[in-house]
Each structure stands twice: as C-alpha cells, then as structure tokens.
Write a protein that holds these residues in place. Sequence first.
Motif, PDB file in Angstrom:
ATOM      1  N   HIS A   1       6.090   1.591   3.602  1.00  0.00           N
ATOM      2  CA  HIS A   1       5.979   0.391   2.768  1.00  0.00           C
ATOM      3  C   HIS A   1       6.522   0.601   1.354  1.00  0.00           C
ATOM      4  CE1 HIS A   1       3.636  -1.843   5.771  1.00  0.00           C
ATOM      5  NE2 HIS A   1       3.389  -0.605   6.179  1.00  0.00           N
TER       6      HIS A   1
ATOM      7  N   HIS B   1       0.825  -1.212   0.000  1.00  0.00           N
ATOM      8  CA  HIS B   1       0.000   0.000   0.000  1.00  0.00           C
ATOM      9  C   HIS B   1       0.853   1.252   0.000  1.00  0.00           C
ATOM     10  CE1 HIS B   1       0.691  -0.536   4.337  1.00  0.00           C
ATOM     11  NE2 HIS B   1       0.370   0.745   4.505  1.00  0.00           N
TER      12      HIS B   1
ATOM     13  N   HIS C   1      -7.182  -1.016   5.035  1.00  0.00           N
ATOM     14  CA  HIS C   1      -6.342  -0.078   5.793  1.00  0.00           C
ATOM     15  C   HIS C   1      -6.309   1.328   5.190  1.00  0.00           C
ATOM     16  CE1 HIS C   1      -2.698   1.440   7.736  1.00  0.00           C
ATOM     17  NE2 HIS C   1      -2.108   1.548   6.569  1.00  0.00           N
TER      18      HIS C   1
ATOM     19  N   HIS D   1       1.725   3.812   1.805  1.00  0.00           N
ATOM     20  CA  HIS D   1       2.320   4.570   2.905  1.00  0.00           C
ATOM     21  C   HIS D   1       3.833   4.474   2.812  1.00  0.00           C
ATOM     22  CE1 HIS D   1      -1.462   4.619   5.668  1.00  0.00           C
ATOM     23  NE2 HIS D   1      -1.290   5.784   5.058  1.00  0.00           N
TER      24      HIS D   1
ATOM     25  N   ASP E   1      -0.453  -3.660   6.258  1.00  0.00           N
ATOM     26  CA  ASP E   1      -1.201  -3.054   7.362  1.00  0.00           C
ATOM     27  C   ASP E   1      -2.656  -3.424   7.143  1.00  0.00           C
ATOM     28  OD1 ASP E   1       1.194  -2.058   8.031  1.00  0.00           O
ATOM     29  OD2 ASP E   1       0.740   0.048   7.615  1.00  0.00           O
TER      30      ASP E   1
HETATM   31 ZN   LIG Z   1       0.021   1.868   6.341  1.00  0.00          ZN
END
Ligand SMILES: [Zn+2]
Length: 631
Positions: free
Chosen positions: A243, A238, A326, A240, A349
């Motif tokens: 990551h 994802h 998430h 973020h 996550d």
């Molecule tokens: Zn995250």
Amino acid sequence: MHYKDIVKKISEIMPPDCEVTKVEPEGLATVIYIKNIKAFYSNDRLIKELASALKKKVTIRVDPASLMNVEEAKAMIESLVPKEADIKGITFVPEMCEVRIEAIKPGLVIGKGGSILKEIMLRTNWAPVTLRAPTMPSATLDGVRKINALEAGERKKFLVNIGKKICQPSPAGDWIRVVALGGFREVGRSCLLVQTPNSKVLIDVGVNPATGDSTKSFPYLNMLGFSLEDIDAVVISHGHMDHMGFLPYLFAYGYDGPVYCTPPTRDFMVLLQQDYLNLCKKAFDVDPPYTKKDIYKELRNTITVDYEEVVDITPEIKMTLYNAGHMLGSASVHLHIGEGAHNLVYTGDVKFGFTRLFDPATTHFPRLETLFIESTYGGRNDISVNRFDSEKRLFQIIKETIAKRGKVLIPVFAVGRSQELLLVLEEMSRREPDFNIPIYIDGMIMEASAIHTAYPEYMREQLQRRILSDRSPFESPLIRVAKGMSRDEIVNGEPAIILAPSGMLTGGPSYEYLKLMADDPNNALLFVGYQSALSLGSKIQRGMKELPILGDDGKMKTLNINMRVETCEGFSGHSDRAQLMAYLKNLRPNPERVITMHGDWGKTEEFARSIGMMMRKESRAIADLEAVRLK
Ligand SMILES: [Zn+2]
Ligand SMILES: [Zn+2]
C-alpha cells in the motif's frame, strides 16, 4: 474557507489585548501568533470559539521575539512536570516556537484539563507539544522525531505552502472519476487515482513485494497522462508495502506534495521502505526504484491525521480516516468531494472480526455513494476456521513439535501478524505454566513491536491498559531477540518457536531459517498469513518438496522440504468471506455502487457477483487501468 476570510474571522474573535502579530495557515492548522499569552488564557472559551468558527485546528504561539531562553525554559519545564511522567526528551523547535516533550506518561505532562501545559506556556512562552515515548526503545521513532525537529525550517515552509493552497477557492467541477492503477484483480501494488477537473488525489502507492519484476511489482503511474508534480495529495491507508512501498518513487521523480496517513503508518513506512531497499538487492538482485534520500523527503512531506478527524486535502475534497482493524494505524479512507457531490470509501485492508490487537473496522460513515472493498478472502470457499479452533490447532502443532524436540518456524509480516501471534503465545504462557518455550523473534519484529507501545490508543482497550500500566505483553520474558545470536545456534539449540519475516518466505530471516531447518522432519513450518501466488511460501504450501535455490557459493542447488508443513488459518488481519459479508450488512449508509479490489483475479469477480445478489446494487470487479466515472 479563503485565507482572507480566516484572518477576518480571527480579528473579530480575538480580544485586542492578545496583540495578534501574524496569522498563518500551516498544513491542516491555522497558527495565530500573539504577544500576550496571559490575555489569551484569561478567557477559557476562546480556543474552542476559534476552532468552531474556522472549522479547523487552531494553534496559538507566542511571537518568537519573546520566547524564554532554552536552558531556563528546560529547567522550568522539569520543575513543573511531575517526575512520574518519566520525561525521555525535551526538544526545542524555534522555527515553530514549539517545545516537544516526549514522556512515558504524557498525560502527566498535560495535567488535569491541560493545566500543566498551560502553565508551561504562560511561564516560558514556548508552545508545548507532548509525544508518547515507546516503552521499549525504537530506533525508527527516534529517527522520525529527530528528523522532524532537525528539518523544522524546511518542513514549516512546506506546511505553510500547503496550508495556503488548500485555502484557495476552487470552481465547482462537473465530473469525478477514478482510475485503477494497481491492486485491482490482484493483491499487491495498490493504487487508485481520484480525479476531478480541479483535483488529483492518489490513495495508496504500493509495490508487489513478492516479485522483483517491475512490470508486475509497480503501479501503472506511467499511464497517468500527467506528470507526478500535478498530483495534489496522496493518502496512505496503512503501513504495509503493498500500500505504500512505491511512495518514495513519487518523490524521486518530482512529486513535492503532501502525504496523509495516521502517525503509526508514517513510522512503518520509514521502517519498511528502508528494508525494501535491501530486499531489492539481496532477494531480487535488482536496483531499488528509489533511495534513502527520497524516503526522508517523503517523511518531511507527511502530515499525520488521527482517526475521525475531518481534514481538507484539496480545496474541494475533505478526507477522514476510520479504524480498519487490520494493523496498527490502518485506516479506511472516506472522501467527501465537491460540497457533497460524491462520497466514497476505500476500505483498504479491513478486518471485521475478533483480533487481540484491534477493535473491528468501522462500518458507519456520514455519507457514502461508492464503496471500494478489499477481497483478499472474498472467494466462496474463503471461510476460515474460527479463532478459538485456530488457536487450539496452533498449540497442538507447537506441542507436537516440541515433544519431538523440534523447532517451529512461523514466517510472519514484521508488522501486524507477528504482534498478534506474540499476544496469543504470551497469553498461552500465562494460562499454562508448562508452556514456557522460548519465542525467538528475528528481523524487524522487535522494532515493530516497540512502535506499537508508543500508540496504545490505537489498540483494544484491554491491551491499552496493559501497556499503560507497565505490563506490556511485548516485553514478556519468554520473548527473546535473535539479534547477536547466530541462526545456527538457535536452530541447533533447545526446542523453540521462531517468528521471522518475511511472511511469504521471499527472502529475509524466515528464508534463512527455512534453509537451516527444512531437512529435519522433527521441525515444523507453520503458515499463518496470506501467501501470494508468486511467492516461495505459496509453492511450499501447495506441496512442493524440492526447491531450486541459490547456494552461498553462487551455484544452484536443491532444497528438500522434509519438515512438517502446516497452515493455521484464523489469525489473518484480513476479513474472511463471512466477515466481509457481515461488514457489508453492517455498512451505514448503504452505498449505491460497490467495486471490489485487492484480491486474486477470480475472487474479486466472484465476490462482486455475490455482493450484487445480496445488496441488489451495482457491483463489479474492475481491472488495473480501468476507469469509472462516479459523477
Ligand atoms: Zn495490509
Ligand atoms: Zn494489502
């Protein structure tokens, strides 16, 4: 399936009057070029038959020699598509014989059962592809789509190369192992290597955005034992930074392979990585580990995959992404390795509980032997308040602050928490007409919200309906964009709520507001998300009242925290301990082994112990640099 077998199968299925001129693997799809599109459409079942025989996406294109000229084709498309579709752009990509039609209502471009697309193809010979336009302008999406069209020649070369590589037959390997390269027994810099004798795949390549210290911030790629060029594929769970923040570094140092992720993840990568370049210089005073050029290279090599689409990423590894609940486009990664020799799920996550934005994470997988599960709130005491109570408390704090004519500062991640909060506040304003306090959004929150409006199918049905019917909550009149206004003006103005990144007060607009607001006891600082142990947010949350900060004149001074400081849990995009346990109970099938990750040192350990007791399965917390043999 080997490329030669693919060509053979196609020649068996395609009627000769279609006049196939070329068959070419292109990324995940097989492209068939034909001369006679009418003959192809005379049999409605042909495309399905091809896809099921090849077990791959099949794309039909008309031979480049017979494409209609662009001006005429554009006029034809405009006459075929109803006005209500609200077309925002028509882009011809001759390298792929494709015309990309971006519209607010792509369903109306497609037509019933694809009837309008078929008509466009029959009349112009261009292969139409529809894209959903965001309901609010988004510079990121605009940029991504423009670059993809401009670089179509280079991108096509890359896709054909990858397509051919994946078709290669591979010898059976006799071992599978994983190596923890970051984000194990810690939160930040997530990175996992999955390796067999024939394949090397990385899942996530993050940074720890709370620190500029490279030994704590970047994953241990220097310990790989092989060069970055040897990696076959990267999968990103994802968008973020913890990551994907380090991914462009791979491209800066020789990686030229594919990146697999969902379409929203691709957009957030581009948005947030560019911002990280500024953060490195401004907040940490260090040189960023990569440049804008590397982000563009990453974009050229990114292949997007939707949820539950099974794709081959190496000759022996099939990958499927599942909803992780998430953030927009967040995924759990399922790998099926070596004809079923091993199946692993990397949760990323994960939220297994109620949010206004997304359905809870998927817990059902076709097969599963090893589970890697996040443990951000895996500690025994990480039971958060229920959502109903957290909302009540949030409104209470806001009301009390407003009554004193103060302002509420909520530091949030630009992507994810800010949209969830906006939905909560927007709904409150509809329920309680008195609650009409302006909500200022700063930094990239507006841009991130706009990206959400281009992907309603990734959100909960109720929210989807609102966006599709022109009642997007992100466009509520209460939401005001701080751009163009000085922060002083907002802080000294009427009572208001201010949502600003970064979420942990490590630089960015939230830090600027903090400096302006901290002294006034009538103001409130409200934490709604995770505060990493290294961050300024965590220090304030733990009660620090005097903070040494660098003044505008370059001299150190003290910032006194006199404003009210509160934490409001329950809005997290992560599962709390109870939700993590419920996720495991709902998991089908039951894995043989569980490995905990993405949590503070003690929490991953404690969580692994509890899982072991509950599931009576092998369960452990490994640390960065540890390897585990799966087969
Ligand atoms: Zn995250
Ligand atoms: Zn994370």
